[in-house]
Design an enzyme around this catalytic site. Structure first.
Site, PDB file in Angstrom:
ATOM      1  N   ALA A  87       0.487  -0.864   0.288  1.00 15.13           N
ATOM      2  CA  ALA A  87      -0.006   0.154   0.369  1.00 15.13           C
ATOM      3  C   ALA A  87       0.642   1.399   0.443  1.00 15.13           C
ATOM      4  CB  ALA A  87      -0.528  -0.397   1.224  1.00 15.13           C
ATOM      5  N   THR A  88       2.246   0.900   0.437  1.00 19.42           N
ATOM      6  CA  THR A  88       2.518   2.093   1.198  1.00 19.42           C
ATOM      7  C   THR A  88       3.457   3.230  -0.830  1.00 19.42           C
ATOM      8  OG1 THR A  88       3.477   2.156   2.787  1.00 19.42           O
ATOM      9  CG2 THR A  88       4.915   2.880   1.628  1.00 19.42           C
ATOM     10  N   GLN A 147      -6.543  -0.808   4.730  1.00 17.33           N
ATOM     11  CA  GLN A 147      -7.630  -1.066   6.094  1.00 17.33           C
ATOM     12  C   GLN A 147      -9.100  -1.827   6.269  1.00 17.33           C
ATOM     13  OE1 GLN A 147      -6.218  -1.752   8.959  1.00 17.33           O
ATOM     14  NE2 GLN A 147      -4.187  -0.723   8.802  1.00 17.33           N
ATOM     15  N   SER A 197      -3.427  -3.705  -0.402  1.00 19.92           N
ATOM     16  CA  SER A 197      -2.144  -4.300   0.635  1.00 19.92           C
ATOM     17  C   SER A 197      -2.884  -5.571   1.227  1.00 19.92           C
ATOM     18  CB  SER A 197      -2.203  -3.458   2.290  1.00 19.92           C
ATOM     19  OG  SER A 197      -0.782  -4.620   2.680  1.00 19.92           O
ATOM     20  N   ALA A 198      -1.364  -6.780   0.688  1.00 17.01           N
ATOM     21  CA  ALA A 198      -2.130  -7.848   1.018  1.00 17.01           C
ATOM     22  C   ALA A 198      -2.020  -8.320   2.696  1.00 17.01           C
ATOM     23  CB  ALA A 198      -1.441  -8.858   0.248  1.00 17.01           C
ATOM     24  N   HIS A 199      -0.829  -7.892   3.121  1.00 18.60           N
ATOM     25  CA  HIS A 199      -0.544  -8.170   4.446  1.00 18.60           C
ATOM     26  C   HIS A 199      -1.733  -8.669   5.411  1.00 18.60           C
ATOM     27  CE1 HIS A 199       1.294  -5.205   7.223  1.00 18.60           C
ATOM     28  NE2 HIS A 199       1.272  -4.694   5.567  1.00 18.60           N
ATOM     29  N   THR A 212      10.044  -6.568 -12.634  1.00 17.35           N
ATOM     30  CA  THR A 212       9.313  -8.561 -12.309  1.00 17.35           C
ATOM     31  C   THR A 212       8.084  -8.360 -11.233  1.00 17.35           C
ATOM     32  OG1 THR A 212      11.386  -9.445 -13.595  1.00 17.35           O
ATOM     33  CG2 THR A 212       9.965 -10.992 -12.645  1.00 17.35           C
ATOM     34  N   CYS A 258       7.174   6.444  22.667  1.00 18.95           N
ATOM     35  CA  CYS A 258       8.279   6.231  23.728  1.00 18.95           C
ATOM     36  C   CYS A 258       9.451   5.517  23.744  1.00 18.95           C
ATOM     37  CB  CYS A 258       7.213   6.013  25.015  1.00 18.95           C
ATOM     38  SG  CYS A 258       5.454   6.634  26.002  1.00 18.95           S
TER      39      CYS A 258
END
Lengths: 140, 405
Positions: B75-76, B184, B204-206, B244, B329
Site C-alpha cells: 500500500a505504501t 485497512q 495491501s495483502a498482509h 518482475t 516512547c
C-alpha cells in the site's frame, strides 16, 4: 525498551505505595512533575521527634523507571536524618537502577521530590525551605 | 482458564498468512517459478496465468475490472504511485493544490509533503472529534486548481470509516482526481468500485491474511485515469510499474482476497461480537474513553484511552497481550499519536491509549483474559497514581499549578 531487573522488580512490587495525611505537622509532601510531561511524583516523609525519617510513601504517574526511582528512594529515606536525606543524588538512583540515558530524568525527578518533601516539612516546622524543585527537563 | 500468551491483538498492524493462502503460494516458488513476462515458453505462460487469475480475484473483491488492477509492493508504494503519479500528470492541466486529511497514514502524508517541496500546495483537513471528515469542510476546501484529493477508507488507528461515496461525488463535481487508501478496508467493508466515485485505490495483502511485500493500485479505466510512472524499467503492468512480478506473492494476495470475499460476512459478524464484548468489559472500568466513532467503524477495531495512567507503564503492564500504543516512547521525547491529537485528545489521553484489533484466530477466551488483565492492571497502576488520587478527592487537575519541568 529493555528495563533492568531492579527496575522491573520495583515496578512489579513497588515498595511503600500510599499516602500520609499531608496536614500532619511531622509529614512533608513533595509533588513534582506535570501530567503533560508524562511524569508526576508525590513523595511523603514522616519524621520522628528526633528528626529522623521514620517512614516514607509515594505515588507516581509515570513510566516504569519513574515508578522504580520513587519506590527506591522511599526505601533509602527511612532511618535517615533530613540532612542525610538531602545528600541523595540522582546519579546514585540512576546507578542503582541501571537507568539508560533517556531515563535519567526519572532519577532527577526523584531527587527533586526528596528536596521538595524536605522543604515542605521544614517550612511547616518553621525553618526555611531551601530546595527548589522543578529543575528536571521534560524534553531533554 | 488457560490461554497462551502473549495474545495477538494487533491484526491492524499485520495478519498471519492464512494457511490456505500459504499452500497456494508454495508451488510458485519452486515448481512454477517462471517469469510471467516470458512469452516464449510454458514456464512463463504458467506464471502469467497465475498472475492473471490473481488479478481477477483481487478485482472481484472490490467489483472492478481486472484490467484496472496494477501490482505493487504494497500500500505504501500504491499510495506513492497514485499521489505523485496523478499530481504530476494532471498538474499542468488542472493545478497544483491537493487535499488530504491530518489523520491519514504516513504513506499518504509524506508523499503529499514531498509534493509540497516540489511546489504543490496542500490542505490537511482536521477531522471531527469522532474521526470523520465533515463534508461541508471538505467541500469548502476544494478549489478550481485542486488536482487531487486523498482520503483513507478506514483509519488504521481508530478504525473509523469515511463516507467515501459522498467525498468522491464532491471530487467528481470539481474535476478532482480522488485517491483512497483502502489498506485497512479490504475484507472489513464492502467495496464496490463500479458504484463508488473513486479514481485510484490502494490495497495491501498482509492486512487481509495475505503475504507482506505485495499490494495493488486500482486505476480507473472509465473515465480513464492516467499516472506518471514512479518506477521505470521493463514497462511491466502497462508501464505503470516496472519490475518482475513476484508470482508467489501475487498468487497469495489473490487467494487471500478470494477468501475474504467468500467469508467476510460471517467472519465480520463473529469478530464484531468479540469486539463488542471487549468494549462492554473495558467500559466497566471508570474513566475510559473510546477514540473514534463507534458506529461508523470497522468491526475488529477498538481504540481506548485509560485516564490517569501513564502510557509507557501501561504498555509494560499489558505485556501479555500484543497491542499497539498511542504513545511512541522510544526516545526521551514523548510523542503521542498524531491521529488522537487531531481528534482533540489531550496529550495524557493520547499517550494512555491502546489499539486492540481482533482477527481470524481470536477466541472468546482471549477476549475474556484481556478484559480481566486490563481491569487488574489499570487498578494497580491507578493505585500508584497521584493523579487518580487527586481525581478521587475531587480535585480538578486542570486547576493545579504543576511544577513545570
Amino acid at each position: 525498551m529493555a528495563y533492568s531487573d531492579k527496575v522491573l522488580d520495583h515496578y512489579e512490587n513497588p515498595r511503600n505505595v500510599g499516602s500520609f495525611n499531608k496536614d500532619e505537622k511531622n509529614v512533608g509532601t513533595g509533588m513534582v512533575g506535570a501530567p503533560a510531561c508524562g511524569d508526576v511524583m508525590k513523595l511523603q516523609i514522616k519524621v520522628g521527634d528526633n528528626g529522623v525519617i521514620e517512614d516514607a510513601k509515594f505515588k507516581t504517574y509515570g513510566c516504569g523507571s519513574a515508578i522504580a526511582s520513587s519506590s527506591l528512594v522511599t526505601e533509602w529515606l527511612k532511618g535517615k536524618s533530613l540532612d542525610e536525606a538531602m545528600t541523595i543524588k540522582n546519579s546514585d538512583i540512576a546507578e542503582e537502577l541501571a537507568l539508560p540515558p533517556v531515563k535519567i530524568h526519572c532519577s532527577v525527578l526523584a531527587e527533586d521530590a526528596i528536596k521538595a518533601a524536605i522543604a515542605d516539612l521544614r517550612q511547616k516546622q518553621g525553618q526555611n525551605g531551601e530546595a527548589d524543585a522543578c529543575t528536571a527537563a521534560c524534553k531533554e | 482458564m488457560t490461554v497462551k500468551t502473549p495474545i495477538y491483538l494487533d491484526y491492524s498492524a499485520t495478519t498471519p498468512v492464512d494457511q490456505r493462502v500459504a499452500d497456494k503460494m508454495i508451488p510458485y516458488l519452486t515448481e512454477f517459478f517462471g517469469n510471467p513476462a516470458s512469452r516464449s515458453h510454458s514456464f512463463g505462460w504458467t506464471a502469467e496465468k497465475a498472475v492473471e487469475n490473481a488479478r481477477e480475484q483481487v478485482a472481484a473483491l472490490v467489483n472492478a475490472d481486472p484490467k484496472e488492477i496494477v501490482w505493487t509492493s504494497g500500500a505504501t508504494e500504491s499510495n506513492n504511485l497514485a499521489i505523485k503519479g496523478a499530481a504530476h500528470f494532471y498538474a499542468g492541466s488542472k493545478g497544483k493544490h491537493i487535499i488530504t486529511v491530518a489523520t491519514e497514514h504516513k504513506a499518504v502524508i509524506d508523499p503529499v509533503r514531498e509534493l509540497e517541496r516540489q511546489g504543490f500546495e496542500a490542505t490537511f483537513l482536521e477531522p471531527e472529534p469522532n474521526g470523520l471528515v465533515d463534508l461541508e469542510k471538505f467541500k469548502a476546501a476544494l478549489r478550481p486548481d485542486t488536482v487531487l484529493a486523498s482520503v483513507m477508507f478506514v483509519n488504521n488507528e481508530i478504525g473509523v470509516i469515511q463516507d467515501i461515496e459522498a467525498i468522491g461525488n464532491l471530487c467528481r463535481a470539481n474535476g478532482t482526481i480522488f485517491h483512497v487508501d483502502a489498506a485497512q478496508a479490504t475484507g472489513k467493508v464492502d467495496i464496490d468500485l463500479e458504484k463508488l466515485p473513486v479514481d485510484l485505490m490502494s490495497f495491501s495483502a498482509h492486512k487481509t491474511y495475505g503475504p507482506k511485500g505485495i499490494g495493488a493500485l486500482y486505476v480507473r479505466r472509465k473515465p480513464r485515469v492516467r499516472l506518471e510512472a514512479q518506477m521505470h524499467g521493463g514497462g511491466h503492468e502497462r508501464g505503470f510499474r516496472s519490475g518482475t512480478l513476484p508470482t508467489h506473492q501475487i498468487v497469495g494476495m489473490g487467494e487471500a482476497f478470494a477468501i475474504a470475499k467468500a467469508e467476510m460476512a460471517l467472519e465480520n459478524a463473529r469478530i464484531k461480537r468479540l469486539r463488542d464484548k471487549l468494549w462492554a468489559g473495558l467500559s466497566e472500568i471508570e474513566e475510559v474513553y473510546l477514540n473514534g466513532d463507534l458506529e461508523r467503524r470497522v468491526p475488529h477495531n477498538l481504540n481506548v484511552s485509560f485516564n490517569f495512567v501513564e502510557g509507557e507503564s501501561l504498555i509494560m503492564a499489558v505485556k501479555d497481550i500484543a497491542v499497539s500504543s498511542g504513545s511512541a516512547c522510544t526516545s526521551a521525547s514523548l510523542e503521542p499519536s498524531y491521529v488522537l491529537r487531531a481528534l482533540g485528545r489531550s496529550d495524557e489521553l493520547a499517550h494512555s491509549s491502546i489499539r486492540f484489533s481482533i482477527g481470524r484466530t481470536t477466541t472468546e477466551e482471549e477476549i475474556d483474559y484481556t478484559i480481566a488483565l486490563l481491569k487488574a492492571k489499570i487498578g494497580k497502576l491507578r493505585e500508584l497514581s497521584p493523579l487518580w488520587e487527586m481525581y478521587q478527592d475531587g480535585i480538578d487537575l486542570n486547576s493545579v499549578q504543576w511544577a513545570a519541568h
